[in-house]
Design a protein around this motif. Sequence first.
Motif, PDB file in Angstrom:
ATOM      1  N   ALA A 295      35.682  47.282  40.318  1.00 40.98           N
ATOM      2  CA  ALA A 295      36.831  46.864  39.506  1.00 40.98           C
ATOM      3  C   ALA A 295      36.431  45.684  38.633  1.00 40.98           C
ATOM      4  O   ALA A 295      35.596  44.863  39.017  1.00 40.98           O
ATOM      5  N   PHE A 296      37.060  45.594  37.477  1.00 39.05           N
ATOM      6  CA  PHE A 296      36.802  44.484  36.565  1.00 39.05           C
ATOM      7  C   PHE A 296      37.979  43.524  36.526  1.00 39.05           C
ATOM      8  O   PHE A 296      38.136  42.750  35.598  1.00 39.05           O
ATOM      9  N   GLU A 297      38.796  43.599  37.566  1.00 39.03           N
ATOM     10  CA  GLU A 297      39.844  42.616  37.819  1.00 39.03           C
ATOM     11  C   GLU A 297      39.973  42.491  39.327  1.00 39.03           C
ATOM     12  O   GLU A 297      39.689  43.430  40.071  1.00 39.03           O
ATOM     13  N   ASN A 298      40.363  41.330  39.783  1.00 41.02           N
ATOM     14  CA  ASN A 298      40.474  41.088  41.214  1.00 41.02           C
ATOM     15  C   ASN A 298      41.780  41.685  41.733  1.00 41.02           C
ATOM     16  O   ASN A 298      42.857  41.283  41.315  1.00 41.02           O
ATOM     17  N   LEU A 299      41.649  42.664  42.594  1.00 40.61           N
ATOM     18  CA  LEU A 299      42.820  43.288  43.208  1.00 40.61           C
ATOM     19  C   LEU A 299      43.156  42.471  44.450  1.00 40.61           C
ATOM     20  O   LEU A 299      42.610  42.703  45.525  1.00 40.61           O
ATOM     21  N   THR A 300      44.028  41.501  44.306  1.00 40.76           N
ATOM     22  CA  THR A 300      44.272  40.531  45.369  1.00 40.76           C
ATOM     23  C   THR A 300      44.866  41.142  46.631  1.00 40.76           C
ATOM     24  O   THR A 300      44.840  40.521  47.686  1.00 40.76           O
ATOM     25  N   SER A 301      45.364  42.371  46.531  1.00 46.52           N
ATOM     26  CA  SER A 301      45.910  43.021  47.722  1.00 46.52           C
ATOM     27  C   SER A 301      44.800  43.597  48.607  1.00 46.52           C
ATOM     28  O   SER A 301      45.051  43.989  49.740  1.00 46.52           O
TER      29      SER A 301
ATOM     30  N   ARG B 230      28.106  37.866  26.719  1.00 51.68           N
ATOM     31  CA  ARG B 230      29.295  37.536  27.517  1.00 51.68           C
ATOM     32  C   ARG B 230      29.132  38.009  28.953  1.00 51.68           C
ATOM     33  O   ARG B 230      28.425  38.967  29.230  1.00 51.68           O
ATOM     34  N   LEU B 231      29.801  37.309  29.863  1.00 49.84           N
ATOM     35  CA  LEU B 231      29.782  37.675  31.275  1.00 49.84           C
ATOM     36  C   LEU B 231      31.055  38.437  31.618  1.00 49.84           C
ATOM     37  O   LEU B 231      32.160  37.999  31.267  1.00 49.84           O
ATOM     38  N   GLU B 232      30.880  39.548  32.295  1.00 46.72           N
ATOM     39  CA  GLU B 232      32.012  40.369  32.727  1.00 46.72           C
ATOM     40  C   GLU B 232      32.050  40.341  34.253  1.00 46.72           C
ATOM     41  O   GLU B 232      31.191  40.923  34.913  1.00 46.72           O
ATOM     42  N   PRO B 233      33.018  39.634  34.855  1.00 45.04           N
ATOM     43  CA  PRO B 233      33.073  39.580  36.319  1.00 45.04           C
ATOM     44  C   PRO B 233      33.479  40.928  36.914  1.00 45.04           C
ATOM     45  O   PRO B 233      34.185  41.713  36.267  1.00 45.04           O
ATOM     46  N   PHE B 234      33.011  41.186  38.134  1.00 41.18           N
ATOM     47  CA  PHE B 234      33.395  42.410  38.826  1.00 41.18           C
ATOM     48  C   PHE B 234      33.661  42.125  40.294  1.00 41.18           C
ATOM     49  O   PHE B 234      33.230  41.110  40.846  1.00 41.18           O
ATOM     50  N   TRP B 235      34.395  43.062  40.921  1.00 42.02           N
ATOM     51  CA  TRP B 235      34.696  43.033  42.345  1.00 42.02           C
ATOM     52  C   TRP B 235      34.415  44.419  42.894  1.00 42.02           C
ATOM     53  O   TRP B 235      34.677  45.427  42.230  1.00 42.02           O
TER      54      TRP B 235
END
Length: 195
Positions: free
Chosen positions: A53-59, A74-79
């Motif tokens: 995922a490229f956004e943190n799914l906090t659930s 650019r840096l693209e964070p992942f989870w």
Amino acid sequence: MIELHFEFKAERDYVHGSDIFNAISRVATQSFSGGFVTHIAFRNIARRQCTLAFENLTSLTALATGAIRACDGRLEPFWLFDREEEVLGRYAFDEEAIVGSAEICTDEKSISLLQSGAATPIEYVIALTKRLSYRLAPDIDGRWLFGQLNLDVPLNASGVLRIFQKSILHGRMSINEIWLDDTRVGIIRFVVGNP
């Protein structure tokens, strides 16, 4: 989100960090115009198929976090998260065969090997770091495991790979520099755990 698909490596009952790194690297190359994984840190062991995922799914609890450096800088964070799908396949992997000719250097804190193409660059890095860690600290409560990777440049599949142990917290973790020929490409951390 991107579903990643894995098989177990050799006799392991968890998804190996090299396979996770290689899968995310393929996404970086294809989706970010030749980008590369610049950072990955494992928080838990993956035992099922995973989703990038490229956004943190906090659930959900992340198995790993990291970042991809795109070709524009650019840096693209992942989870990385697991999903309900079981890992069913398994493939052969002879770690000893790929590092059998590795040489412990005279400083006793580094190991080197000319890559032959029998494995991916990260598989070489992990196998060499593991061999060096067990040589320098064999008596641990658990196993040496790939914990974190920070790269300044992409790993290359050719040249002499050298792992130099910078520091060790005995029985807990080690910090190791990765060199390719005469260029430092990054740092790999190993931790002691029980997969």
